[in-house]
Structure formats: C-alpha cells, structure tokens
Design a protein around this motif. Structure first.
Motif, short mmCIF file in Angstrom:
data_model
loop_
_atom_site.label_atom_id
_atom_site.label_comp_id
_atom_site.label_asym_id
_atom_site.label_seq_id
_atom_site.Cartn_x
_atom_site.Cartn_y
_atom_site.Cartn_z
N VAL A 202 134.80 50.66 25.97
CA VAL A 202 134.62 49.65 27.02
C VAL A 202 134.45 50.26 28.41
O VAL A 202 133.87 49.61 29.30
CB VAL A 202 135.80 48.65 27.03
N LEU A 208 128.20 48.25 26.75
CA LEU A 208 129.32 47.36 27.02
C LEU A 208 129.68 47.36 28.51
O LEU A 208 130.01 46.32 29.08
CB LEU A 208 130.53 47.76 26.19
N PHE A 209 129.62 48.52 29.14
CA PHE A 209 129.98 48.61 30.55
C PHE A 209 129.03 47.79 31.42
O PHE A 209 129.45 47.22 32.44
CB PHE A 209 129.95 50.08 30.99
N ARG A 215 131.44 42.79 26.97
CA ARG A 215 132.73 43.47 27.05
C ARG A 215 133.87 42.50 26.75
O ARG A 215 134.83 42.85 26.06
CB ARG A 215 132.90 44.09 28.44
N TRP A 218 133.96 41.95 23.07
CA TRP A 218 134.49 43.15 22.43
C TRP A 218 136.02 43.15 22.49
O TRP A 218 136.68 43.44 21.50
CB TRP A 218 133.92 44.39 23.10
#
Length: 469
Positions: A202, A208-209, A215, A218
């Motif tokens: 993450v 994802l960032f 995120r 996730w």
C-alpha cells in the motif's frame, strides 16, 4: 450371516432412510456454494488484472526495464489477492466448510500455496530484473537500489523469507521428519509474513499508491480476512472453552498403534456432530497443550459421548494412550463431509485403510441404521492392527471383509480391480466411501472408476489432513 443378534455398540437396527429430497437439496446447495467460492476467488484475481491493465501508464512498454517491472507489479497484485484467499480457505468460516468440507479446503489451500509461491518468486525476480535493465546495475545493486527507493521493501523481503520457510516445511519429505509443534509454529509465521508484506503493497506499490479508492478496497480485503481469522479461529474457540470443556472418560487400546478415547461433558453435548466427521481437540495436559489436532469420530454420536479412534501417526497421537480419565479437553468442530448424507444409492461400499477404519466404522453404522446395503473392506498389514473389527463382524445386513497382509506376502493386491469385482460384483451400482492414507484413496478411486463407478459416487476422507498428529 452366522449371527442374528445385533451388537449393543451399534445401537438400534435399521430404520427408514431420511428424506431423499432434503438430502439431495442439501447436496445441490453445497455444490452451488463450492462453485460460487471458486468463482469469487477467480473474480477477485480477474479484478486485480483489470485494475492493473487500466492503471498501467501508456509508456510502460517504452523500454525492456519498464515492461518487466510492469509485469512484476501485475504478479504482486494477483499475489496479494491469492494470499487472502489462501488464508480464508483455512479460517474455519462455516459457510465455506459446510459447502466444501475442511479436508478439501485444506487441499485447495495447499494447491493455492504453490501458485502463491510461484507468484512471489516471479514478483521478486522481475522487480529486480526490471530495475537492473533500467539502471544497468547488477542484480545485487539493483536490489539495494530498490530497497532505498521503495518504502518498507526490507520488511517485505523478510516476509518473503518467512513465506519460503512455511513452504519448505509444507513439503511432505520435510513434514515426515518435523514435529507437529514445530510445523505449526512455523505456519503461524504466515500471519507475520502477511503483515510485513502488506505495508510494502500500500505504501510502495505504484498502482495502489496512485489510487485512493483501490487502496481503500485493498485495506478492506485484508481487514475482512483478518476478521474471519480472529472470529472463527480465535474468538469462537475461546467462547466455546469458556462455556465448558469436554473430559476424557476412558481410553481403550483397540489394536497395535490404534487407541480410542471416549469424551463426555457439556462441550460434547453441544457438538451436533455426524458420524464420520472429525473434531479438533486440545488435551489440557502437558505434551498436548501446544496445538489442537484433528481426530475422527468412530461411532455415531449419541448426544452425551463421542469416541475418537486415533492411529499413532506422530508424536501427539502416539501419546494419546497415556491420557488419564478426567483430562480436560477443548473441542472444536465438527468438521468434514464424510457422512452418510452423501450416499445416493441403496448399496454402499466402504473401504478403510489403517486408522481410516474409525470414520468408516461410524459411517457404516449410520448407513446400516438407515437401511442401506453396506459392505466394508478393511485393509491392514496384519491382524494385530485390525482395529474395531469385532464391532463390524456378524452384524445382520452388514458385510465386513478384512483384507490382511502385505502385497508381497499375499502375492497380489487385494484392492486391485479383479479382487474388488470378485468381492463386490455390483460395485458399479454403489456409492463408494474411502478413508485411509492418500495413496490408498487414490489407488482405490482409480480401481472403482475402472469398474464403472461414476466420480460423483466416490467420497473420500484422506488421512493426509491428519498426518501430522
């Protein structure tokens, strides 16, 4: 049959079979749930692929280095999804277990583990390779550069090493020589490994960032997985223990290396188990406290007592015979679908190998009570290990055939196709229940399939799930 009396340990005689419609409906619902479970895992992995595809920049293939790195990121995303799926398979979620059976979930867990390990290796190798191609560094320098550039990468590498350790101890050749307690402790490291690798995903994962929504999803996926583990693997067992434990009533040596343990108490009264299922037990005495172990029920539960028949397959099971009456026991379960409800035909053949006679004896009793035509083939290397034979011999309407001796001594395989056909001529019109070592189950399944038994009529409970007892 030479006897017309019914042994008292088998209870009342045959009674009318339960509603076939209800049983068939349950089977269809379980099959649908199993398909749905596999579909959810496949859909989650596909969603990760679509997310990667839609968020990968157009210039990702501008050079060999960036292309390799992009594929490494894809492997990492799919890996993250499958790790959660692998944990959920053994989180004891009742919905999953009822549909598939804990023994089969464990098999799926192991199979998925190989995929997870392959993706982990692919992710690491391609990330280092992509960095090396981009910067013209050697692999060790590229790894050091990545460590400085990607947040929490060092902890992720430690987590990766833990995953490798878990995989190494899962290999059969290692498990045979590793005490169960050591194997279990190593596998607990899986949760630490997941925690260590999560933050790298993450905080350092480019896809994802860059997407707050992804995120958040996730985080939700991992938190939901953790919640399932905490509720069903930790919380509920503690609640059951607080409400009362079982106690050992007596210990009986059934044969060489085979011991039965009778349990009673409030925990047993609440089990609602079926014949052929197994429970996880933790004997609250020195030498058994560290872990809970799976043991099968070898009688039809009567609501007050259950019997566990244990083969000495490891350190833990080898010490069961020394338990004293009154020993307190924490019981979890029941688990498993090796039950009489799976029989679709009037005729049923049950094949037991070694300690597999425990659940086979229980299911045979239940099927006999329901009025099925029951044949039991009991494979054993010698008369000394022929446990529970006296409880099945000479029962009206139940045919028990011990197959004793090593193949080298007999000069043939008593479970080969010709032998089975001679013993059970109508085998193709029967359900077949198998319980024993994995090799026996595989061999007998091939045999009965060659004799015309459809795959849907073969039901098995391998002792491989219990090999580390």
């Amino acid at each position: 049959m030479t006897s017309t009396s019914v042994p008292s340990n088998l209870g009342p005689g045959p009674v009318p079979t339960a509603s076939a419609v209800r049983t068939a409906s349950r089977r269809r619902a379980d099959a649908l749930t199993g398909v749905l479970l596999r579909g959810i895992v496949a859909a989650a992995a596909a969603a990760a692929i679509v997310f990667w595809w839609t968020t990968t920049p157009d210039d990702a293939t501008a050079s060999a280095g960036t292309a390799v790195t992009s594929v490494a990121e894809l492997a990492g995303l799919v890996l993250g999804v499958l790790v959660c799926a692998q944990v959920l398979l053994v989180a004891r979620v009742p919905w999953f277990e009822r549909a598939v059976g804990l023994d089969r979930l464990v098999t799926w867990h192991r199979t998925l583990g190989a995929t997870v390990l392959l993706l982990l290796a692919t992710h690491v190798v391609l990330m280092v390779g992509g960095q090396s191609l981009t910067t013209s560094e050697n692999p060790w320098s590229a790894l050091w550069s990545l460590n400085r550039a990607v947040p929490d990468l060092l902890w992720a590498l430690v987590g990766g090493v833990l995953f490798l350790a878990v995989a190494a101890t899962s290999a059969r050749v290692v498990r045979r020589h590793l005490p169960y307690e050591a194997w279990y402790a190593t596998h607990l490291g899986t949760y630490l490994a997941i925690y260590l690798t999560f933050w790298h995903q993450v905080r350092g994962g480019a896809h994802l960032f860059a997407s707050p929504t992804a995120r958040t999803l996730w985080y939700a996926m991992y938190l939901a997985t953790a919640a399932c583990v905490l509720v069903w693997r930790v919380g509920l067992p503690l609640v059951r223990q607080a409400r009362g434990v079982a106690r050992v009533e007596r210990v009986v040596v059934e044969a060489d290396g085979v011991t039965s343990v009778w349990l009673g108490g409030r925990a047993v009264e609440r089990l609602r188990a079926q014949a052929g299922q197994f429970v996880l037990v933790r004997f609250l005495v020195r030498g058994h406290l560290g872990t809970a172990h799976p043991y099968s029920l070898s009688t039809v539960p009567d609501g007050a007592r259950v019997r566990l028949t244990v083969g000495a397959l490891g350190d833990h099971s080898g010490r069961v015979g020394a338990l004293a009456p009154g020993t307190r026991v924490v019981v979890e379960g029941p688990y498993g679908r090796f039950t009489a409800d799976r029989a679709r035909h009037h005729g049923v053949l049950l094949v037991a190998g070694g300690a597999g006679i425990g659940p086979v004896r229980a299911v045979a009793e239940e099927l006999w009570r329901r009025g099925h035509d029951v044949v039991v083939l009991h494979r054993a290397r010698s008369e000394r290990v022929l446990a529970l034979a006296g409880e099945l011999r000479d029962v009206p309407g139940l045919r028990y055939v011990p197959l004793v001796g090593r193949r080298a001594e007999l000069g043939h395989d008593p479970l080969a196709a010709g032998s089975v056909k001679a013993l059970v001529p109508d085998v193709a019109r029967r359900d077949v229940f198998l319980c024993g070592p994995a090799s026996l189950c595989r061999d007998v399944e091939r045999t009965v399939r060659s004799l015309g038994v459809p795959r849907s009529a073969v039901h098995y409970d391998e002792l491989s799930f219990e090999e580390q007892r």
